[in-house]
Structure formats: C-alpha cells, structure tokens
Design a protein around this motif. Sequence first.
Motif, short mmCIF file in Angstrom:
data_model
loop_
_atom_site.label_atom_id
_atom_site.label_comp_id
_atom_site.label_asym_id
_atom_site.label_seq_id
_atom_site.Cartn_x
_atom_site.Cartn_y
_atom_site.Cartn_z
N ALA A 93 0.82 -1.21 0.00
CA ALA A 93 0.00 0.00 0.00
C ALA A 93 0.85 1.26 0.00
O ALA A 93 0.42 2.31 -0.51
CB ALA A 93 -0.93 0.00 1.21
N ALA A 94 2.05 1.17 0.56
CA ALA A 94 2.95 2.33 0.55
C ALA A 94 3.34 2.70 -0.88
O ALA A 94 3.57 3.88 -1.18
CB ALA A 94 4.20 2.05 1.38
N ARG A 95 3.40 1.71 -1.78
CA ARG A 95 3.71 2.01 -3.17
C ARG A 95 2.56 2.74 -3.85
O ARG A 95 2.78 3.65 -4.66
CB ARG A 95 4.08 0.72 -3.91
N THR A 96 1.34 2.35 -3.54
CA THR A 96 0.17 3.09 -4.04
C THR A 96 0.20 4.52 -3.52
O THR A 96 -0.04 5.48 -4.27
CB THR A 96 -1.13 2.40 -3.62
N LEU A 97 0.50 4.68 -2.23
CA LEU A 97 0.56 6.01 -1.63
C LEU A 97 1.66 6.85 -2.27
O LEU A 97 1.47 8.05 -2.53
CB LEU A 97 0.79 5.90 -0.13
N GLU A 98 2.80 6.24 -2.55
CA GLU A 98 3.93 6.98 -3.12
C GLU A 98 3.57 7.55 -4.49
O GLU A 98 3.84 8.71 -4.80
CB GLU A 98 5.15 6.06 -3.23
N VAL A 99 2.93 6.73 -5.34
CA VAL A 99 2.53 7.20 -6.66
C VAL A 99 1.48 8.31 -6.54
O VAL A 99 1.57 9.34 -7.21
CB VAL A 99 1.96 6.04 -7.50
N THR A 100 0.50 8.10 -5.67
CA THR A 100 -0.56 9.09 -5.50
C THR A 100 0.00 10.39 -4.95
O THR A 100 -0.43 11.48 -5.37
CB THR A 100 -1.65 8.54 -4.56
N SER A 101 0.95 10.31 -4.05
CA SER A 101 1.57 11.52 -3.49
C SER A 101 2.33 12.29 -4.56
O SER A 101 2.31 13.53 -4.59
CB SER A 101 2.52 11.14 -2.34
N ARG A 102 3.01 11.57 -5.45
CA ARG A 102 3.72 12.24 -6.55
C ARG A 102 2.75 12.99 -7.44
O ARG A 102 3.03 14.10 -7.90
CB ARG A 102 4.51 11.21 -7.35
N ILE A 103 1.58 12.40 -7.69
CA ILE A 103 0.57 13.07 -8.51
C ILE A 103 0.08 14.32 -7.81
O ILE A 103 -0.02 15.40 -8.41
CB ILE A 103 -0.61 12.11 -8.79
N GLU A 104 -0.22 14.20 -6.52
CA GLU A 104 -0.71 15.34 -5.74
C GLU A 104 0.31 16.48 -5.72
O GLU A 104 -0.03 17.65 -5.94
CB GLU A 104 -1.04 14.90 -4.32
N MET A 105 1.57 16.14 -5.47
CA MET A 105 2.61 17.17 -5.41
C MET A 105 2.82 17.83 -6.77
O MET A 105 3.01 19.04 -6.88
CB MET A 105 3.91 16.57 -4.89
N GLY A 106 2.76 17.01 -7.84
CA GLY A 106 2.91 17.56 -9.17
C GLY A 106 1.78 18.51 -9.53
O GLY A 106 2.01 19.58 -10.13
N LEU A 107 0.57 18.17 -9.17
CA LEU A 107 -0.58 19.03 -9.42
C LEU A 107 -0.46 20.35 -8.66
O LEU A 107 -0.72 21.42 -9.21
CB LEU A 107 -1.87 18.31 -9.04
N LYS A 108 -0.06 20.27 -7.40
CA LYS A 108 0.06 21.48 -6.59
C LYS A 108 1.16 22.39 -7.12
O LYS A 108 1.00 23.62 -7.15
CB LYS A 108 0.33 21.10 -5.13
N ALA A 109 2.28 21.81 -7.54
CA ALA A 109 3.39 22.61 -8.05
C ALA A 109 2.99 23.35 -9.33
O ALA A 109 3.25 24.54 -9.49
CB ALA A 109 4.61 21.73 -8.31
N ARG A 110 2.33 22.65 -10.24
CA ARG A 110 1.91 23.27 -11.48
C ARG A 110 0.79 24.29 -11.25
O ARG A 110 0.75 25.32 -11.89
CB ARG A 110 1.47 22.21 -12.48
N SER A 111 -0.08 23.98 -10.32
CA SER A 111 -1.18 24.91 -10.01
C SER A 111 -0.64 26.19 -9.43
O SER A 111 -1.10 27.29 -9.75
CB SER A 111 -2.14 24.26 -9.02
N ALA A 112 0.38 26.10 -8.58
CA ALA A 112 0.98 27.29 -7.98
C ALA A 112 1.64 28.16 -9.04
O ALA A 112 1.57 29.40 -9.00
CB ALA A 112 1.99 26.90 -6.91
N ARG A 113 2.29 27.53 -10.02
CA ARG A 113 2.93 28.30 -11.09
C ARG A 113 1.90 29.02 -11.96
O ARG A 113 2.10 30.15 -12.38
CB ARG A 113 3.80 27.37 -11.94
N VAL A 114 0.76 28.32 -12.19
CA VAL A 114 -0.28 28.93 -13.01
C VAL A 114 -0.87 30.16 -12.33
O VAL A 114 -1.17 31.18 -12.97
CB VAL A 114 -1.40 27.90 -13.31
N ARG A 115 -1.01 30.09 -11.00
CA ARG A 115 -1.66 31.17 -10.26
C ARG A 115 -0.69 32.27 -9.88
O ARG A 115 -1.08 33.32 -9.38
CB ARG A 115 -2.31 30.61 -8.99
N ALA A 116 0.62 32.03 -10.06
CA ALA A 116 1.62 33.03 -9.65
C ALA A 116 1.45 34.30 -10.50
O ALA A 116 1.17 34.23 -11.70
CB ALA A 116 3.01 32.48 -9.81
N PRO A 117 1.61 35.49 -9.88
CA PRO A 117 1.48 36.74 -10.63
C PRO A 117 2.56 36.87 -11.70
O PRO A 117 3.69 36.39 -11.52
CB PRO A 117 1.62 37.82 -9.56
N ALA A 118 2.22 37.52 -12.78
CA ALA A 118 3.17 37.70 -13.89
C ALA A 118 4.29 38.64 -13.46
O ALA A 118 4.11 39.53 -12.66
CB ALA A 118 2.45 38.24 -15.11
#
Length: 334
Positions: free
Chosen positions: A309-334
């Motif tokens: 189950a830790a392997r499932t969590l690891e993959v899911t966490s990578r997806i979550e972190m990737g989404l948050k990182a890209r979302s933060a860049r999109v919302r960052a002021p120009a």
Amino acid sequence: MKRILVAGGGLIGIRHVRAVIEHPGCTLVGLADPDGSIQIDAPRFASMDEVRDPVDGVIIATPTRLHAEHGILAASRGWHMLIEKPVAASVDDALRLKTAVRQAEVRSLVGHHRRYHSTLQHLKKVIEKGAIGQVINVSLLWAMRKPESYFEQNWRTSDGSPVMINLVHDIDVLRFVIGEISDVVALPGASIRGSDRIESGAVAIAFENGATGAISFADTAPSPWGFEAGTGENPNIGTTHQDMMWITGTSGAVSFPSMTLWRGNDWSTAAQKNQLTRPEQQRAPLEAQLDHFLDVIDGASPLIDVEDAARTLEVTSRIEMGLKARSARVRAPA
C-alpha cells in the motif's frame, strides 16, 4: 473465534463495526473513539491505550493523519491490523509503519477494498491470460460533482483534494490490474469553486511493463463515469453501470466494469465484440475483506499489506505534489 477491535467510529468505522458484529468468525472487543456520543451495543474505549481485553486484530479506521501512529501502537501490542486507505498521511509515515510491523512480526492488511470486487479480480485474470495480448494502454475516467455540503465547515474546504481521497483507489486498481507504475506527469484543471484546492486534472502514467495510461478526474462535473457509479459499490453515489476504464492490447481491448471484450487484427476489419461473463459478487467487498483479514491473522498472505500500500501512496503523493506545483505556477502573478 477472532477477537476484533475497531478504532475510529466515523462512517467507515461504523460499517466495520457492523461487519464484525454480523460475522460468525469473530467477535467485537469494542470501539475505540474519543467521541463518547457514538452509540453502539458494544464496549467503548476513548483510545486503544485503554483496551485491556485480549485482541487478535484491530481495524484502524481513524483519520488518515493518525494511521501511522495508531498502527505503530497496535504493532507494539502485538495486534495484527487492517488499516483503512490510504495507509498513512505521507510516504515517510508509511515507511515508519512498515518498519514497526516488521519488527513486531505482526501481519497487516490495508483497506483498498476494490481488490475484493469479483469483476475486478476477473479482469486481472483475463489480462494475465492474454485475452487482449500485451497491454498497450489504459484510459480511466472519474468525474462526479460532490455536493457543496461535502466541503462546508470542515477540512475538505482547503485540503479535500480528490487525488488523495478518491484517485488513490484508482491508482491502486491500475497497479493491481496492469502492473507497477514507473512514472507520472500531472496537469491541474480549472478552479470552479474558487479555492486553492485541486479539483480536477489529467495524469499521464508509464508502467514498468511498457504500457502507458491516462487518468482524467474531477469532483466538479456530474457524469455517469466512475468506479463507484459503474459498479454500484457505494450506496451514497448513484449507480449508472457505465464503463469507466478501457484497456487496449496487441490483440484486442476490454472495458470495465461491463467486461466487454473486443478482438481484432488490424484496421482493415472491424474489431469483433464479445461479452464476457461477469462473476457474481458472493460477498460485498467490505465483508470479503473482513473474511480475508481473519485468514491473514491466521497466517495467510495479505492481498495488500502496508509495504504494498505504501507504493500506491507513493505514486498518489507524486501526482498530488505535481498538481500542486503546477497549479501554484499557473496562479503566480506575472
């Protein structure tokens, strides 16, 4: 007769309590939960520390942030454990729990209950037997609109991403049916509710066996497509019986949960449709999971333990972190 303690009296915890009470192979030691207002016809404990009665196994259905702490405590007392998904709040916590379980020599099972769906197990066997040849790609869709009350005055307003709550199930399904995931790339969708919380997105997936896949997900879009809707597994979600996963291979393709098989050669002729027989679900997945937990206590190999189950969590966490990182860049002021 196995003596089972349930820790956590929320919605899923109470379902576990009922399952234990109704099961002929075990007896309920009690419910451990600090909320004294929960009414059940069984002994109550404010915490697992208060339990002095003999326990063979504990079902941990407490909030995710407490899974590792409570699992480590159970291991220290020599209790075998069934832990609700996700196995822990972080990969580091999951690894600490894995170490504790191993050192205490207790057995573990994790509540990725979809693995107990008879149709999903049948799909895994169909693919392993080569019915569609070598797997090439998979497409999975989960799109539902959660009611606004789901987010009102609780932690989900800012931290209720469907990735860790819902998509973690689908990631485990893909690992179970297709194979280990080697890489993921995730793109966030638009904010509909006006918060910083991830609401929708798309995920590209690479598997170790060379297959690739894509997931599209949203908790802002009412649709007939999703595991719960397609299988009717959740009484709180409307059933549509529509397919939500499509897998292609070198000899054909199959869709789930209808188990529609397509066989063909090349594009010069239309693929031929066949309806595979779907096995009857003898026991509800949660009940089948409890059956298996009792066997695990006796020494059977777990369908999914803490390490798996830790392997499932690891993959899911990578997806979550990737989404948050890209979302933060999109919302960052120009």
